[in-house]
Each structure stands twice: as C-alpha cells, then as structure tokens.
Write an enzyme that holds these catalytic residues in place. Sequence first.
Site, PDB file in Angstrom:
ATOM      1  N   SER A 142       0.837  -1.196   0.000  1.00  0.00           N
ATOM      2  CA  SER A 142       0.000   0.000   0.000  1.00  0.00           C
ATOM      3  C   SER A 142       0.876   1.253   0.000  1.00  0.00           C
ATOM      4  O   SER A 142       1.672   1.449  -0.909  1.00  0.00           O
ATOM      5  CB  SER A 142      -0.949  -0.044   1.199  1.00  0.00           C
ATOM      6  OG  SER A 142      -1.908   0.972   1.127  1.00  0.00           O
ATOM      7  N   ASP A 360       4.448  24.032  -1.199  1.00  0.00           N
ATOM      8  CA  ASP A 360       5.860  23.880  -1.575  1.00  0.00           C
ATOM      9  C   ASP A 360       6.438  22.547  -1.105  1.00  0.00           C
ATOM     10  O   ASP A 360       7.581  22.472  -0.672  1.00  0.00           O
ATOM     11  CB  ASP A 360       6.686  25.043  -1.017  1.00  0.00           C
ATOM     12  CG  ASP A 360       6.608  25.157   0.507  1.00  0.00           C
ATOM     13  OD1 ASP A 360       5.737  24.498   1.117  1.00  0.00           O
ATOM     14  OD2 ASP A 360       7.418  25.904   1.092  1.00  0.00           O
ATOM     15  N   HIS A 413      -7.377  -5.208  -1.346  1.00  0.00           N
ATOM     16  CA  HIS A 413      -6.179  -4.425  -1.087  1.00  0.00           C
ATOM     17  C   HIS A 413      -5.241  -5.103  -0.079  1.00  0.00           C
ATOM     18  O   HIS A 413      -4.034  -4.892  -0.115  1.00  0.00           O
ATOM     19  CB  HIS A 413      -6.595  -3.043  -0.559  1.00  0.00           C
ATOM     20  CG  HIS A 413      -5.472  -2.096  -0.353  1.00  0.00           C
ATOM     21  ND1 HIS A 413      -4.828  -1.452  -1.393  1.00  0.00           N
ATOM     22  CD2 HIS A 413      -4.857  -1.667   0.784  1.00  0.00           C
ATOM     23  CE1 HIS A 413      -3.885  -0.670  -0.907  1.00  0.00           C
ATOM     24  NE2 HIS A 413      -3.875  -0.779   0.403  1.00  0.00           N
TER      25      HIS A 413
END
Length: 439
Positions: A142, A360, A413
């Site tokens: 994951s 940023d 998953h």
Amino acid sequence: MQACFIDGDVIYRQHRFEVPLNYQDPQGPTLSVFAREVCDLASDEQALPWLVYFQGGPGFPSPRPDSRSGWLKRALQQYRVLLLDQRGTGNSTVISHQTLAGMTPTKQADYLSHFRADNIVRDAELIREKLGVPQWAILGQSFGGFCALTYLSFYPQSLSRAYLTGGVPSLTRHADDVYTATYQRVQDKNKAFFAQFPQAQAQCQKIADYLLNHDVRLPNGQRFTVEQFQLIGINLGRSHANVPMYYLLEEAFVTVNGDNGQSCETLSYTFLNAMLAEQSHQTNPIYAILHEAIYCQDDAHNQRSDWSAHRVREHFPQFNYQTGQPFLFTGEMVYPWMFDQFANLKPLKAAADILAEKADWPALYDIDALANNTVPVTCAVYAEDMYVEMAYSQETLKGIPNSKAWITNEYEHNGLREDGERILDKLIEMGNAIAHLPK
C-alpha cells in the site's frame, strides 16, 4: 549489545538508529528510528541478502510477527528481513497528540512536514549504510509501495529488487483525481455490501437517524456522528470484511428500561466501543494529518491538497446522508471535520489546516530516473482495489522499464495479509524472470 530473542526457529534482533529530522539540516534535531531484524535461525550466520519491509499507512508501525507465516515465511527462505517502524510510528520517535502538545500549530506543521515518504526512504538509506549492506530488496505494501517508488527514484543503485503489493501510485495526478476515482470505487463496494445484506440498509438508516436525533457519546466522551459512522466503510476494501461488518450492525441497538418503567432502544455500549476502536486516527494521527500530502508529489506545480476528499465529495452528494435517503459508507478519506470531532485530533486542527494549504512540498518521485530504471520491479495490482486505482497503477508502470504487474481480482487491497506467502513467491519469481535468473 543488540537486544534479541529466539522464538522457535526464528531469531529477532532490535536495532535503533539516530537520523536527522530534516536531511537538509543534518546538524539539527534528530529522531530515533526502530527496526526489527528477522532471520531464519539456521541461516543466521550466513551472508544472506536483505529485504526491507515498508508498511502501509501512512503512520502505522511495521508488523509484530509472532509466527513464521504469511509473506514472512516465504521471505525467510532466502532473505534476512528488516521490519522498519517508519519515523513517527511504533518504537521510533512517535507522533501523537501527546508528543505534539508542547508545540505551537506552526511548529507542529513544520515538524510534521518531515514525515513523508521522501524522509522515510532517506532513513532507510542511512540504515543500509550503517548496516554495511551493499544492496537490498524492498517490499512495499500500500503506502509502502509509494515509498518503494520514492526509493527507486532517489537511490536505485542501493536496490536489488522491488516488490510492490497494492501500492503503485500515480506519479503526476493531483489528489482530486485520486479521490474522484476513490469515491467511485467506494460506491461499488457499497453496492456489493448492500446487495449481499439487503437488510443492512434499513439498519444503517436506523443508526444514522438515531445519531441525527440524539447526543450519543463514545466511551472516550466524544460525540458520535453520522459522518463518523460512515467512516467504517474503509473496511469494505478488505477481503472477508463484509460479514464482520454486518454482524456489528446487527448488535447496534439494545433495549433498556427507563425511569418511567417504559423500555426504549438505544445504541449499545458494545457497538459504540467497537466504533471507537475503528478510529485509528485517535492513536495514529499521521494517517489523518498527512494522508492527502502523500499525493502532493510534484514540486514543479502548486500541490496543496486543500482538503481534497472534502471538496471532491461535493460532486458525490449521495454520500451526504439525509433521513429517508439511502445510506452510504465512505472509505479511505480524511475530512477537516475530523479535527473538530475526534478528541485526539482537536489539538492538531490548526496544524492540519496549515499543511492542507502547503504548496511547496518537495518532489516524491523522479520521473526521469524511473524512466531509466534497471532494478527488477514486480507488482501485485488488484483489479478491484478500493484504495489504489488500478488504471493509475497501470499508467505509472508504463513509464518504468523492467517492471511487471500481476493484475488480479483474486484479492482485495489486503492481499499480502491474506495470502502473503503465495503473493510474495509470485513476485519473487517474476523478478527472477526480469533478471533472467533461474526459478
């Protein structure tokens, strides 16, 4: 002396490493990073290759194995394994509402900005050097797969193999694209759940309506809301989760006798205690605070997340429950209201808002480096993954030479947890084929 213990035919050693908080300021504050070495006892004296495991999350510690089973069983056949507690988790310098309490929101945000995949990988690279390992293999589950691609971007010369399971991210897409796809997958999982348990829809509406009309408190004193109830839908993306979820809904209400001698229904303590246990954000706040930041990967563009899942939800109004309307669970999304409602997230609200507006962020991937990759990269990509969009994984892998995907709908998953021995064995075999080695 390294602390170690033996359990059966496996030896475990504990390691601690001092690393910079900010690698751009190596003389500044430091963190402690914990890692557990695991090795077959009979092979411990041999010069085995290393395999480093990167845990999913972000914000969760590495597994605490208590048996030779699953993917670890396969790994120990040929590797010395390092289970890394990523910075901020487990036995490493931990992030929690307690450890952040003494900082201003601005300092909290600045501190937390150093806990993404780029610095997790820098920690691993420093550890590799300190252990004197020329190269090692990596296994990322994951979010750990996201870390693996960051590692391949920054330090490909340090890697012999990369194995990814359920964790091939987009290298360029904004968080809004990710959540647009995720909401669609969550709708699919809701449809399947309520088709399997038609009676659960009425029960969920009953619970939601009760929460709208009553002040219900969890065992920690926190008010429990419909939005919080919806969050348990994160389980729908894991195999064998539907039946336990249904059982939990079955016992949501209990009949009690009031002071006037009349009986009435209320939400049971058992149910409410289970709901609190579902809120891992309380104990692992990195998951809530930095979850959207893992998609802020391109420093060349404005990459603020700006509470992406919350904004994208406006395009999926069916998730906003109203009495008389169908009930839907949500999934792996983080919302700003969590920092108003969750007891242990409230002190971190201002810092979370600062990070949601941060534009940023440094780059997490080097697309040019990945386009010239020579390390064998093998991936298990789950066709019906609720957390990581298959189409985006395929899009990424097209730009990485020497990579190969095993696309399957056999697993959800959490396939590595469910059938890790088989999955890792297949990925190792695929990696050998890329490297033209015998099986």
